[in-house]
Design an enzyme around this catalytic site. Structure first.
Site, PDB file in Angstrom:
ATOM      1  N   ARG A 219       0.824  -1.213   0.000  1.00 29.88           N
ATOM      2  CA  ARG A 219       0.000   0.000   0.000  1.00 29.88           C
ATOM      3  C   ARG A 219       0.861   1.267   0.000  1.00 29.88           C
ATOM      4  NH1 ARG A 219      -3.998  -0.779   4.841  1.00 29.88           N
ATOM      5  NH2 ARG A 219      -2.119  -1.749   5.684  1.00 29.88           N
TER       6      ARG A 219
ATOM      7  N   ASN B  94      -6.509  -2.707   1.707  1.00 32.25           N
ATOM      8  CA  ASN B  94      -6.447  -4.162   1.736  1.00 32.25           C
ATOM      9  C   ASN B  94      -7.860  -4.703   1.604  1.00 32.25           C
ATOM     10  OD1 ASN B  94      -3.695  -4.547   2.032  1.00 32.25           O
ATOM     11  ND2 ASN B  94      -3.768  -4.549   4.265  1.00 32.25           N
TER      12      ASN B  94
END
Length: 751
Positions: A26, A44
């Site tokens: 990320r 996520n």
């Protein structure tokens, strides 16, 4: 671009699957989106990572995405679709989505070079802190309770971030941006004892237990024979080899010989134990009677700190510090992970027990690997590699396979992936069975899978078989050696028939007999026994597997020289009555390849008894420095391979142990190749699967595939899993899943 010089804004929704959670993916996406001036978000999700990007350079972002991914990431698939533009202004990291999971936790990783530099930087706030980590290293699988891999779903939820760590966690420019396991001396876990106490104990010849990534380890000075012998007595591990820990790659050459492939494996992020030719300059009790030693580089920051402390205090432990590093458990019991249990059970083993307050949820032993023909071969697959999935040739229904009784693993299938658990150990104790059951619960929960069937070994009296019978309405029993072969077939995605040469210790045969040296013809879900080793008597039944002299006695009896048993094995109290057992017409027999190694070792005076599985065979291999082939050393009749002529030569007076060991290995390998080639000509099948515990033998693992290839055959060997029983569960799962697919197809065809 439009005529006015502006671009057409595009918003793309991108789904990335694979090992992309807990690896800094990320933050990587955030940085990439910022570089291309894009708005949107990354989160996520149950299927991996979900990204939405909006802006003129969205297509460039997607093209670059797989090219610069973090070092621990693995991208399996990227799905892109265009969606409605929202005129967003910035890019953010959002809250994780729920739903059915199809992503995965990644394996634990050794401390990375950047963290190692900070560990020894007096100006860094992590200076000498044994729990330093970032997005590129540290605990993952062993501390995660469930997915998504967020801090709240790990044991690190017990530690609130201090202001400095919280700033790192929120800073997109930091290597610790959204690194779930980060901590520092202010807010993180702490050791129960200082480094100086650990160093003083090791340097003073004491035994120290420390809590590692996947469980407790026992450490002592590997050059101190007295310390190593005390460890053996206390742990009740009489002869089984210990692995050793060296400070760095440059120090490996002090204790072992290593080529470039082996050094690269030692330095990989998985940090396995690698078997290497020993220089024999450690305590003799490290690996008695063996030519190889297991070597490992530091895995966790604590390992580095211990070596640093030994150097800093001037403690001289031989020419350079070398430390025994072995699992902290009593022989036969599972690896300890709980602090209270460790303090209780290790009280009589370790002089110092070092705990810490970061829990281990999933035990994971050190992985053990060797390099054969230039490629890694697993001996034990655990920390650093699990739960990395094995990709299957097709999507299959969700099944659970529970393996065998020794070197236990379990496998769960999900779509086109098979998740093989870490090495669990032997299921011959209550603690071992509890660890086995806990592994099943954790794996099914973390993968969000509900198996519709359980596959198990054909043997009716294994703990794993009993578990299957008690916990499933739908069962599939898979013959032991068929499972060995199917594991390799599944790993390679092979379709079509294959001949399988399975050289193993013991497996319950389709006829209820004791099999172990088998030639199978495998296709789809079926296998047919087309050959086997000549049956050999087992005087005393299972006891013969622990006492190689008994198998040697059976060979002598079969050669008509039973009168020599008492003289050759006079030191064995029951040698006098074994002949009577061998004269009984209905005594137990075996086709086991492993028992042939035992017989050869005893006949050559190498090992009459063994204190751990494979000891006699390993000592026999250690002496086989040069191989030779007795061209008349075997016969093949009706698919039955007999080494009777070879054994006649091994008991001759003019042959010594090294010469006999080399002759046994060379002749057995050549006989197996001849056996396979004849079967290939008869069946017309040229693909040969090679598996079973005997393929941990480096000579067989090198010579048989090489000779098969030279003969125009295609050998398939285990690469992602061990050839021993650690791979059984994958083979069981593949056979069971294919059976479900076939049955579903048959029902659909008849509808």
């Amino acid at each position: 671009m439009s005529a006015a010089g502006t671009c057409d804004r595009t918003r793309l929704r991108v789904r990335v699957s694979g090992a992309v959670q807990g690896v800094g993916f990320r933050p990587y996406v955030y940085g990439l989106a910022t570089r291309y001036g894009l708005a949107g978000f990354v989160i996520n999700g149950p299927e991996g990572v979900i990204i939405e990007v909006e802006g003129c350079r969205a297509s460039e972002f997607v093209a670059t995405l797989p090219l610069e991914a973090p070092p621990l990431a693995r991208i399996d698939h990227i799905c892109v679709r265009e969606t409605v533009a929202l005129a967003a202004k910035d890019f953010s990291i959002g809250t994780s989505e729920g739903g059915r999971l199809s992503t995965q936790i990644i394996a634990d990783a050794a401390v990375c070079p950047q963290c190692l530099g900070e560990l020894f930087d007096p100006e860094d706030r992590h200076y000498l802190y044994p729990f330093i980590s970032c997005c590129h290293c540290g605990p993952r699988y062993t501390i995660a309770e469930r997915l998504p891999y967020d801090r709240a779903n790990t044991v690190m939820s017990a530690f609130s971030l201090c202001a400095a760590c919280a700033a790192d966690y929120a800073d997109p420019a930091s290597r610790r941006f959204h690194a779930e396991a980060i901590a520092c001396p202010t807010c993180g876990p702490r050791l129960s004892h200082g480094i100086s106490a650990i160093v003083a104990a090791i340097a003073g010849g004491q035994i120290v237990a420390i809590k590692g990534l996947g469980g407790y380890q026992l450490l002592c000075d590997a050059r101190n024979q007295d310390a190593v012998q005390r460890l053996r007595r206390r742990k009740r591990r009489l002869h089984k080899p210990f692995a050793v820990l060296v400070a760095s790659k440059e120090r490996v050459s002090e204790v072992a010989e290593a080529n470039a492939s082996e050094l690269a494996l030692l330095e990989s992020v998985a940090r396995p134990i690698v078997l290497l030719p020993s220089r024999n300059n450690l305590a003799p009790a490290i690996a008695p009677g063996l030519s190889r030693v297991g070597v490992m580089l530091p895995v966790v920051p604590l390992h580095h700190l211990i070596f640093h402390g030994l150097r800093a205090t001037g403690a001289r432990v031989g020419s350079g510090p070398v430390i025994v590093a072995t699992s902290a458990n009593l022989c036969g019991e599972p690896l300890l992970i709980d602090n209270a249990q460790a303090l209780r059970h290790l009280k009589g083993i370790a002089d110092l027990v070092v705990t810490h307050d970061r829990d281990i949820l999933t035990r994971a032993d050190d992985s053990v690997v060797s390099v054969v023909a230039g490629r890694p071969q697993f001996i034990r697959r655990a920390r650093g590699y699990v739960p990395e999935p094995i990709r299957l040739a097709r999507s299959v229904p969700p099944v659970l396979a529970v393996g065998g009784a020794l070197k236990s693993t379990v496998t769960i299938t999900r779509d086109n992936q098979a998740f093989v658990s870490q090495h669990i150990g032997d299921l011959n104790t209550a603690e071992g069975i509890r660890a086995f059951e806990k592994t099943i619960r954790h794996l099914t929960s973390s993968l969000d899978v509900e198996p519709i069937l359980i596959a198990h070994d054909l043997h009716p009296d294994m703990a794993s078989t009993r578990f299957a019978e008690e916990n499933a309405r739908a069962l599939v029993a898979v013959q032991h050696h068929h499972a060995h072969a199917a594991a390799v077939i599944a790993e390679h995605g092979h379709e079509g028939p294959a001949i399988a040469l399975v050289l193993d210790g013991h497996g319950f045969g389709a006829d209820g007999g004791n099999w172990g040296g088998e030639l199978l013809l495998c296709e789809g879900t079926r296998s047919r026994r087309i050959g086997h080793l000549a049956p050999l008597q087992m005087p005393g039944g299972d006891r013969a597997a622990r006492e190689p002299w008994r198998m040697a006695s059976a060979v002598l009896h079969g050669l008509g020289r039973g009168n020599e048993i008492g003289q050759r094995f006079a030191a064995q109290r029951q040698a006098g009555c074994v002949s009577a057992l061998l004269d009984q017409p209905d005594g137990p027999t075996t086709t086991s390849a492993g028992r042939l190694f035992d017989a050869a070792a005893a006949l050559l005076g190498i090992a009459n008894l063994q204190s751990y599985e494979g000891e006699a065979a390993m000592k026999l291999e250690a002496l086989a420095r040069r191989t030779a082939v007795l061209e008349t050393g075997w016969t093949i009749d009706g698919g039955v391979l007999s080494l009777r002529p070879l054994f006649s030569r091994l008991i001759a007076d003019d042959i010594d142990a090294p010469g006999g060991a080399g002759l046994f290995h060379g002749t057995f390998a050549a006989a197996c190749v001849d056996w396979v080639m004849r079967s290939a000509r008869t069946t017309g099948v040229n693909t040969v699967v090679l598996s079973g515990g005997c393929f941990l033998n480096a000579v067989l693992a090198h010579e048989i595939p090489r000779a098969c290839s030279a003969a125009g055959l295609t050998p398939l060997v285990p690469r992602r899993l061990p050839p021993n029983d650690g791979g059984l569960s994958l083979g069981q799962a593949w056979i069971a899943a294919l059976q479900i697919v076939q049955q579903s197809g048959a029902r659909a065809g008849s509808a």
